[in-house]
Design a protein around this motif. Structure first.
Motif, short mmCIF file in Angstrom:
data_model
loop_
_atom_site.label_atom_id
_atom_site.label_comp_id
_atom_site.label_asym_id
_atom_site.label_seq_id
_atom_site.Cartn_x
_atom_site.Cartn_y
_atom_site.Cartn_z
N VAL A 176 0.85 -1.20 0.00
CA VAL A 176 0.00 0.00 0.00
C VAL A 176 0.88 1.25 0.00
O VAL A 176 0.63 2.19 -0.75
CB VAL A 176 -0.99 0.00 1.18
CG1 VAL A 176 -1.69 1.34 1.32
CG2 VAL A 176 -2.02 -1.11 0.98
N PHE A 177 1.93 1.26 0.84
CA PHE A 177 2.82 2.42 0.87
C PHE A 177 3.49 2.61 -0.49
O PHE A 177 3.66 3.74 -0.95
CB PHE A 177 3.86 2.27 1.97
CG PHE A 177 3.29 2.24 3.37
CD1 PHE A 177 2.06 2.83 3.67
CD2 PHE A 177 3.96 1.60 4.38
CE1 PHE A 177 1.54 2.80 4.96
CE2 PHE A 177 3.45 1.57 5.68
CZ PHE A 177 2.25 2.16 5.97
N ALA A 178 3.87 1.52 -1.14
CA ALA A 178 4.49 1.61 -2.47
C ALA A 178 3.49 2.13 -3.49
O ALA A 178 3.83 2.96 -4.35
CB ALA A 178 5.03 0.25 -2.91
N TYR A 179 2.25 1.67 -3.43
CA TYR A 179 1.21 2.16 -4.34
C TYR A 179 1.01 3.66 -4.16
O TYR A 179 0.99 4.42 -5.12
CB TYR A 179 -0.12 1.41 -4.11
CG TYR A 179 -1.29 2.11 -4.74
CD1 TYR A 179 -1.45 2.12 -6.13
CD2 TYR A 179 -2.21 2.81 -3.98
CE1 TYR A 179 -2.50 2.80 -6.73
CE2 TYR A 179 -3.26 3.48 -4.56
CZ TYR A 179 -3.40 3.47 -5.93
OH TYR A 179 -4.43 4.16 -6.52
N VAL A 180 0.85 4.10 -2.91
CA VAL A 180 0.63 5.52 -2.63
C VAL A 180 1.84 6.33 -3.12
O VAL A 180 1.67 7.39 -3.74
CB VAL A 180 0.35 5.74 -1.13
CG1 VAL A 180 0.36 7.22 -0.79
CG2 VAL A 180 -0.99 5.12 -0.75
N ALA A 181 3.05 5.84 -2.87
CA ALA A 181 4.25 6.56 -3.30
C ALA A 181 4.35 6.65 -4.83
O ALA A 181 4.97 7.58 -5.35
CB ALA A 181 5.49 5.87 -2.74
N ILE B 11 -3.07 13.44 -1.16
CA ILE B 11 -4.43 13.09 -0.70
C ILE B 11 -4.44 11.67 -0.14
O ILE B 11 -4.95 11.43 0.96
CB ILE B 11 -5.45 13.23 -1.84
CG1 ILE B 11 -5.50 14.67 -2.36
CG2 ILE B 11 -6.83 12.77 -1.39
CD1 ILE B 11 -6.23 14.82 -3.70
N ALA B 12 -3.87 10.73 -0.89
CA ALA B 12 -3.85 9.33 -0.46
C ALA B 12 -3.04 9.16 0.83
O ALA B 12 -3.41 8.36 1.69
CB ALA B 12 -3.29 8.44 -1.57
N GLU B 13 -1.94 9.89 0.98
CA GLU B 13 -1.16 9.82 2.22
C GLU B 13 -1.97 10.30 3.41
O GLU B 13 -1.92 9.70 4.48
CB GLU B 13 0.12 10.66 2.08
CG GLU B 13 1.16 10.03 1.18
CD GLU B 13 2.34 10.95 0.87
OE1 GLU B 13 3.36 10.41 0.40
OE2 GLU B 13 2.24 12.19 1.08
N ARG B 14 -2.72 11.38 3.24
CA ARG B 14 -3.56 11.90 4.33
C ARG B 14 -4.66 10.92 4.69
O ARG B 14 -4.97 10.72 5.88
CB ARG B 14 -4.17 13.25 3.94
CG ARG B 14 -3.22 14.41 3.88
CD ARG B 14 -2.86 15.00 5.23
NE ARG B 14 -3.94 15.72 5.85
CZ ARG B 14 -4.20 17.01 5.66
NH1 ARG B 14 -3.45 17.73 4.84
NH2 ARG B 14 -5.20 17.58 6.29
N ILE B 15 -5.27 10.29 3.68
CA ILE B 15 -6.32 9.30 3.96
C ILE B 15 -5.74 8.11 4.71
O ILE B 15 -6.31 7.63 5.69
CB ILE B 15 -7.01 8.86 2.66
CG1 ILE B 15 -7.84 10.02 2.10
CG2 ILE B 15 -7.87 7.62 2.88
CD1 ILE B 15 -8.35 9.80 0.69
N ASP B 16 -4.56 7.63 4.27
CA ASP B 16 -3.91 6.51 4.93
C ASP B 16 -3.58 6.85 6.39
O ASP B 16 -3.84 6.06 7.30
CB ASP B 16 -2.65 6.10 4.17
CG ASP B 16 -2.03 4.85 4.75
OD1 ASP B 16 -2.40 3.75 4.31
OD2 ASP B 16 -1.18 4.95 5.67
N ALA B 17 -3.02 8.04 6.63
CA ALA B 17 -2.67 8.45 7.99
C ALA B 17 -3.92 8.59 8.85
O ALA B 17 -3.92 8.19 10.03
CB ALA B 17 -1.90 9.77 7.95
N LEU B 18 -4.99 9.12 8.28
CA LEU B 18 -6.24 9.27 9.01
C LEU B 18 -6.81 7.90 9.38
O LEU B 18 -7.29 7.69 10.50
CB LEU B 18 -7.25 10.06 8.19
CG LEU B 18 -8.61 10.34 8.83
CD1 LEU B 18 -8.45 11.16 10.11
CD2 LEU B 18 -9.52 11.06 7.84
N LEU C 157 -10.54 17.30 1.59
CA LEU C 157 -10.68 16.22 2.57
C LEU C 157 -11.22 16.77 3.89
O LEU C 157 -10.53 17.50 4.60
CB LEU C 157 -9.33 15.53 2.79
CG LEU C 157 -9.30 14.38 3.79
CD1 LEU C 157 -10.22 13.25 3.36
CD2 LEU C 157 -7.88 13.86 3.95
N ASP C 158 -12.46 16.44 4.21
CA ASP C 158 -13.08 16.79 5.49
C ASP C 158 -12.74 15.66 6.47
O ASP C 158 -13.44 14.65 6.54
CB ASP C 158 -14.59 16.93 5.31
CG ASP C 158 -15.32 17.30 6.60
OD1 ASP C 158 -14.71 17.24 7.69
OD2 ASP C 158 -16.52 17.64 6.50
#
Length: 168
Positions: free
Chosen positions: A52-57, A66-73, A145-146
């Motif tokens: 998943v981290f590789a996909y987001v990167a 955006i994807a990093e913020r969603i993953d962290a959330l 992103l809310d």
């Protein structure tokens, strides 16, 4: 009863070149071809954090941010979070199945909740070919992103059984 849509042709050369040429003139050249055509990425299916981290990167900006913020959330909101790459998108779940997914596309990121019709309020976007009960949002920037609302949806959807979980 609504009329059926005409069947798509099996010859991709008939429709795709004009659409692809138009999309390329409006999108940064760093986008993978799959994102330009509106399909999910060609990322291989794999379970775990690293894929998943590789996909987001691999996503271009602003989709990566955006994807990093969603993953962290998701990691902050859901104890016991599980990650996977399926169908060219990152999938997230807890316990016995997958609850929501996040994928980068040309111009936006889709955040889709399985069983999204049960959420309060119901997310506004009904995706194509993801099941009748899936709902979500399309985010064009990190500012879209809310986090309070998305975290509430994450908690709600994680409280019901996920889909596709392995039987133990």
């Amino acid at each position: 009863m609504p009329a059926r849509k005409p069947a798509k042709t099996s010859n991709p050369a008939v429709h795709q070149p004009a659409r692809r040429a138009a999309a390329q003139s409006q999108v940064a050249t760093t986008l993978p071809d799959s994102m330009v055509t509106g399909k999910a990425s060609p990322a291989n299916a794999a379970v775990g954090d690293k894929p998943v981290f590789a996909y987001v990167a691999s996503l271009p900006q602003p989709q990566r941010g955006i994807a990093e913020r969603i993953d962290a959330l998701a990691a902050k909101t859901l104890p016991g979070l599980q990650r996977s790459v399926k169908w060219g998108m990152s999938y997230y779940g807890v316990g016995g199945g997958w609850c929501f997914c996040c994928g980068g596309f040309a111009g936006h990121v889709k955040l889709m909740f399985m069983n999204g019709v049960t959420l309060t309020p119901v997310p506004p976007v009904t995706p194509v070919a993801m099941g009748k009960s899936t709902r979500g949002v399309e985010l064009e920037s990190v500012d879209d992103l809310d986090e309070r609302q998305v975290a509430a949806w994450m908690k709600q959807v994680a409280a019901v059984p996920g889909v596709g979980g392995k039987k133990r």
